[in-house]
Design a protein around this motif. Structure first.
Motif, PDB file in Angstrom:
ATOM      1  N   PRO A  70       0.734  -1.270  -0.054  1.00  0.00           N
ATOM      2  CA  PRO A  70       0.040   0.138  -0.100  1.00  0.00           C
ATOM      3  C   PRO A  70       0.842   1.051  -0.043  1.00  0.00           C
ATOM      4  CG  PRO A  70      -0.735  -1.466   1.866  1.00  0.00           C
ATOM      5  CD  PRO A  70       0.505  -2.184   1.173  1.00  0.00           C
ATOM      6  N   HIS A  71       1.972   1.214   0.345  1.00  0.00           N
ATOM      7  CA  HIS A  71       3.021   2.585   0.223  1.00  0.00           C
ATOM      8  C   HIS A  71       3.133   2.872  -1.214  1.00  0.00           C
ATOM      9  CE1 HIS A  71       7.196   4.394   0.734  1.00  0.00           C
ATOM     10  NE2 HIS A  71       6.202   5.137   0.666  1.00  0.00           N
ATOM     11  N   ARG A  72       3.921   2.361  -1.990  1.00  0.00           N
ATOM     12  CA  ARG A  72       4.003   2.515  -3.364  1.00  0.00           C
ATOM     13  C   ARG A  72       3.932   1.471  -4.371  1.00  0.00           C
ATOM     14  NH1 ARG A  72       9.110   6.199  -2.874  1.00  0.00           N
ATOM     15  NH2 ARG A  72       9.281   5.658  -5.053  1.00  0.00           N
ATOM     16  N   CYS A  73       3.119   0.426  -4.035  1.00  0.00           N
ATOM     17  CA  CYS A  73       2.809  -0.549  -4.973  1.00  0.00           C
ATOM     18  C   CYS A  73       4.008  -1.679  -5.413  1.00  0.00           C
ATOM     19  CB  CYS A  73       2.095  -0.185  -6.048  1.00  0.00           C
ATOM     20  SG  CYS A  73       0.623   0.830  -5.892  1.00  0.00           S
ATOM     21  N   ALA A  74       5.164  -1.763  -4.649  1.00  0.00           N
ATOM     22  CA  ALA A  74       6.003  -2.598  -5.020  1.00  0.00           C
ATOM     23  C   ALA A  74       5.377  -4.116  -4.633  1.00  0.00           C
ATOM     24  CB  ALA A  74       7.194  -2.361  -4.170  1.00  0.00           C
ATOM     25  N   SER A  75       5.896  -5.013  -5.202  1.00  0.00           N
ATOM     26  CA  SER A  75       5.224  -6.376  -4.989  1.00  0.00           C
ATOM     27  C   SER A  75       5.576  -7.080  -3.553  1.00  0.00           C
ATOM     28  CB  SER A  75       5.465  -7.301  -6.114  1.00  0.00           C
ATOM     29  OG  SER A  75       4.795  -8.533  -5.676  1.00  0.00           O
ATOM     30  N   LEU A  76       4.791  -7.442  -2.871  1.00  0.00           N
ATOM     31  CA  LEU A  76       5.085  -8.168  -1.740  1.00  0.00           C
ATOM     32  C   LEU A  76       5.576  -9.376  -2.106  1.00  0.00           C
ATOM     33  CD1 LEU A  76       2.088  -6.658   0.710  1.00  0.00           C
ATOM     34  CD2 LEU A  76       4.558  -6.052   0.830  1.00  0.00           C
ATOM     35  N   PHE A  77       5.292 -10.071  -3.198  1.00  0.00           N
ATOM     36  CA  PHE A  77       5.960 -11.101  -3.512  1.00  0.00           C
ATOM     37  C   PHE A  77       7.312 -11.357  -3.052  1.00  0.00           C
ATOM     38  CE2 PHE A  77       8.458 -13.868  -6.445  1.00  0.00           C
ATOM     39  CZ  PHE A  77       7.899 -15.031  -6.047  1.00  0.00           C
ATOM     40  N   LEU A  78       8.011 -10.076  -3.334  1.00  0.00           N
ATOM     41  CA  LEU A  78       9.428 -10.005  -2.878  1.00  0.00           C
ATOM     42  C   LEU A  78       9.680  -9.736  -1.421  1.00  0.00           C
ATOM     43  CD1 LEU A  78      10.293  -7.653  -6.059  1.00  0.00           C
ATOM     44  CD2 LEU A  78      10.763 -10.388  -6.029  1.00  0.00           C
ATOM     45  N   GLY A  79       8.837  -9.753  -0.894  1.00  0.00           N
ATOM     46  CA  GLY A  79       8.930  -9.257   0.773  1.00  0.00           C
ATOM     47  C   GLY A  79       9.439 -10.409   1.452  1.00  0.00           C
ATOM     48  N   ARG A  87       7.360  -8.003   5.259  1.00  0.00           N
ATOM     49  CA  ARG A  87       7.997  -6.673   5.267  1.00  0.00           C
ATOM     50  C   ARG A  87       8.437  -6.608   3.568  1.00  0.00           C
ATOM     51  NH1 ARG A  87      10.145  -3.645   8.981  1.00  0.00           N
ATOM     52  NH2 ARG A  87      10.413  -5.268  10.758  1.00  0.00           N
ATOM     53  N   CYS A  88       7.866  -5.401   3.228  1.00  0.00           N
ATOM     54  CA  CYS A  88       8.221  -5.076   1.767  1.00  0.00           C
ATOM     55  C   CYS A  88       9.518  -4.647   1.868  1.00  0.00           C
ATOM     56  CB  CYS A  88       7.280  -3.681   1.735  1.00  0.00           C
ATOM     57  SG  CYS A  88       7.574  -3.049  -0.122  1.00  0.00           S
ATOM     58  N   ILE A  89      10.237  -5.035   0.860  1.00  0.00           N
ATOM     59  CA  ILE A  89      11.766  -4.879   0.563  1.00  0.00           C
ATOM     60  C   ILE A  89      12.094  -3.537   0.208  1.00  0.00           C
ATOM     61  CG2 ILE A  89      12.329  -7.347   0.549  1.00  0.00           C
ATOM     62  CD1 ILE A  89      12.792  -7.084  -2.221  1.00  0.00           C
ATOM     63  N   TYR A  90      11.195  -2.688  -0.184  1.00  0.00           N
ATOM     64  CA  TYR A  90      11.267  -1.300  -0.754  1.00  0.00           C
ATOM     65  C   TYR A  90      11.737  -0.272   0.253  1.00  0.00           C
ATOM     66  CZ  TYR A  90      10.952   2.053  -4.561  1.00  0.00           C
ATOM     67  OH  TYR A  90      11.152   3.067  -5.289  1.00  0.00           O
ATOM     68  N   HIS A  91      10.852  -0.053   1.284  1.00  0.00           N
ATOM     69  CA  HIS A  91      11.263   0.679   2.297  1.00  0.00           C
ATOM     70  C   HIS A  91      10.936   0.011   3.516  1.00  0.00           C
ATOM     71  CE1 HIS A  91       9.649   2.929  -1.312  1.00  0.00           C
ATOM     72  NE2 HIS A  91      10.452   3.532  -1.180  1.00  0.00           N
ATOM     73  N   GLY A  92      10.632  -1.166   3.802  1.00  0.00           N
ATOM     74  CA  GLY A  92      10.579  -1.760   4.900  1.00  0.00           C
ATOM     75  C   GLY A  92       9.210  -1.739   5.737  1.00  0.00           C
ATOM     76  N   TRP A  93       8.183  -1.310   4.983  1.00  0.00           N
ATOM     77  CA  TRP A  93       6.983  -1.327   5.797  1.00  0.00           C
ATOM     78  C   TRP A  93       6.391  -3.090   5.837  1.00  0.00           C
ATOM     79  CZ3 TRP A  93       3.172   2.979   4.076  1.00  0.00           C
ATOM     80  CH2 TRP A  93       3.757   4.197   3.932  1.00  0.00           C
TER      81      TRP A  93
END
Ligand code: FES
Ligand SMILES: [Fe+2]
Length: 444
Positions: A70-79, A87-93
């Motif tokens: 929900p932050h900026r739509c990076a795929s949580l599949f990569l999380g 945890r999203c690997i883009y900004h760590g949410w």
């Protein structure tokens, strides 16, 4: 007939479509429990045209959510599947299985607004070794459908998933179309060569059976009947159950406890999800059918060879035989009538036929016959229920009263019962084996 417009209403399943809304009223079998490992890699899960991920957290709970952070739509599949969430690997949410944002790592504490952010998560439960997902909007979750197979202890349920590369409806219709059996699967078999107690004997002795077809509380039902000897009838009962389930006749009615779902991944791909009681007698529990002389009947080979699963949206439980290799077509076997279709394996024959129609059948191209009445009635039942939901908010069958599914049973039997067909069904059902015996009522 089905018009092109009705065909679209029936086959489109994405968010906001009429049939998609109908299906979102029900719990959907989405993955095998074994696919999700505690703190293991998430899987990409396509369901009703929505790109989701599924994972199992540290406590063993299953999370199913939109794959976009929900932050900026990076795929949580990569999380990263970490302690109690993904945890999203883009900004760590980080999100828990319910979609709550539990950590907003990249934001200074005084600007943190994690309590306002929620991933789009769907409720998930597990039963019979399967993860079930509810994608609807009801505040109060409906119960799981009360299929008899869900009364069975998990270790007595056989679970099979196989992807099919076509729309759910044409796959499902192949299963309620008993008229094809004597051709596609057994067109090469001479009844004189087959023992009379063989499960295929009656279907090939009379290849054009008569039918009864009717609406029933859980959907639609047919009974195909053929004479069997002097005074008896060979019956084959089968069901369509809302919204995408079938029960097929390929087993002894008395113990054939099972349910087969045709779960739309998107409009052109479907996951077959087959739950079967291991102690029931069916095609899957019996040896390969053979001729009187002991030779196996051609085309009834066992085993569906799966390709290794990939992490693609459509990469799970795919057969190694598909359109790219003509489903293993053997023209020599077809020509010699060793195998009528030239394709070995009953499931693969059905797979080939329904995939050969293309991703979504063009219904305006069809010429339906009286032998297709189960199909036309089932389409009508689906359309009427979906329109009633859309136009008048009427919940479709089995959502509020899932117990109606419990009386669905299918299979074959020979009987000299001369009663009306639905009474014959009720008597067979009462006499059948039930995996969980109905508790005895206290004496009055
Ligand atoms: S996009 Fe996921 S944390 Fe930024
Ligand atoms: Fe078939």
């Amino acid at each position: 007939m089905t018009t092109a417009a009705e065909g679209r209403e029936l086959t489109q399943v994405g968010p906001g479509t009429m049939m998609g809304q109908l299906m979102r009223q029900y719990w959907i079998p989405a993955a095998q429990s074994a696919e999700l490992v505690r703190d293991g890699a998430p899987i990409r899960l396509m369901l009703l045209g929505e790109k989701l991920i599924a994972f199992r957290d540290t406590a063993g709970r299953v999370g199913v959510m939109d794959h976009r952070c929900p932050h900026r739509c990076a795929s949580l599949f990569l999380g990263r599947n970490e302690e109690g969430g993904i945890r999203c690997i883009y900004h760590g949410w980080k999100y828990d299985v319910a979609g709550n944002c539990v950590d907003m790592a990249s934001v200074p504490p005084h600007q943190d607004f994690k309590h306002k952010v929620k991933a789009k998560a769907y409720p998930a439960v597990e039963s019979a070794g399967v993860v079930w997902v509810y994608m609807g909007s009801a505040e109060k979750l409906p119960p799981l459908p009360a299929f008899e197979i869900l009364d069975v202890p998990d270790d007595e349920v056989s679970v099979t998933f196989i992807q099919r590369d076509c729309n759910y409806l044409q796959a499902l219709e192949g299963e309620i179309d008993t008229a094809h059996f004597g051709y596609l699967h057994a067109g090469h078999v001479d009844p004189d060569d087959v023992p009379e107690d063989s499960p295929v004997y009656h279907t090939i002795t009379h290849r054009a059976p008569e039918y009864h077809v009717a609406d029933v509380p859980w959907g639609t039902q047919y009974a195909a009947y053929r004479p069997a000897g002097q005074d008896s009838i060979y019956w084959r009962f089968a069901n369509f159950l809302f919204p995408f389930w079938v029960q097929v006749p390929a087993g002894e009615f008395a113990s054939h406890v099972h349910a087969r779902a045709w779960v739309p991944l998107d409009d052109g791909h479907t996951m077959f999800c087959f739950l079967r009681w291991k102690r029931g007698v069916s095609a899957q529990s019996q040896p390969q059918p053979s001729y009187k002389d002991g030779r196996p009947i051609g085309g009834t080979g066992r085993g569906n060879n799966l390709l290794p699963n990939t992490t693609d949206w459509l990469g799970r439980f795919r057969l190694d035989k598909n359109e790219s290799n003509d489903w293993g077509m053997n023209r020599a076997a077809q020509q010699s009538s060793e195998i009528y279709s030239g394709i070995d394996g009953v499931h693969l024959q059905d797979q080939a036929i329904t995939e050969s129609m293309g991703p979504v059948t063009d219904h305006a191209w069809e010429h339906l016959a009286p032998s297709d009445q189960m199909i036309t009635r089932t389409r009508r039942r689906l359309l009427m229920a979906a329109r009633a939901l859309r136009d008048n908010n009427v919940l479709p069958p089995g959502v509020e009263h899932p117990e109606i599914f419990h009386d669905g049973r299918s299979g074959y039997f020979v009987s000299d019962d001369k009663g009306p067909w639905q009474e014959v069904y009720a008597r067979q059902l009462a006499a059948a084996v039930h995996p969980s015996p109905i508790p005895l009522r206290a004496a009055e």
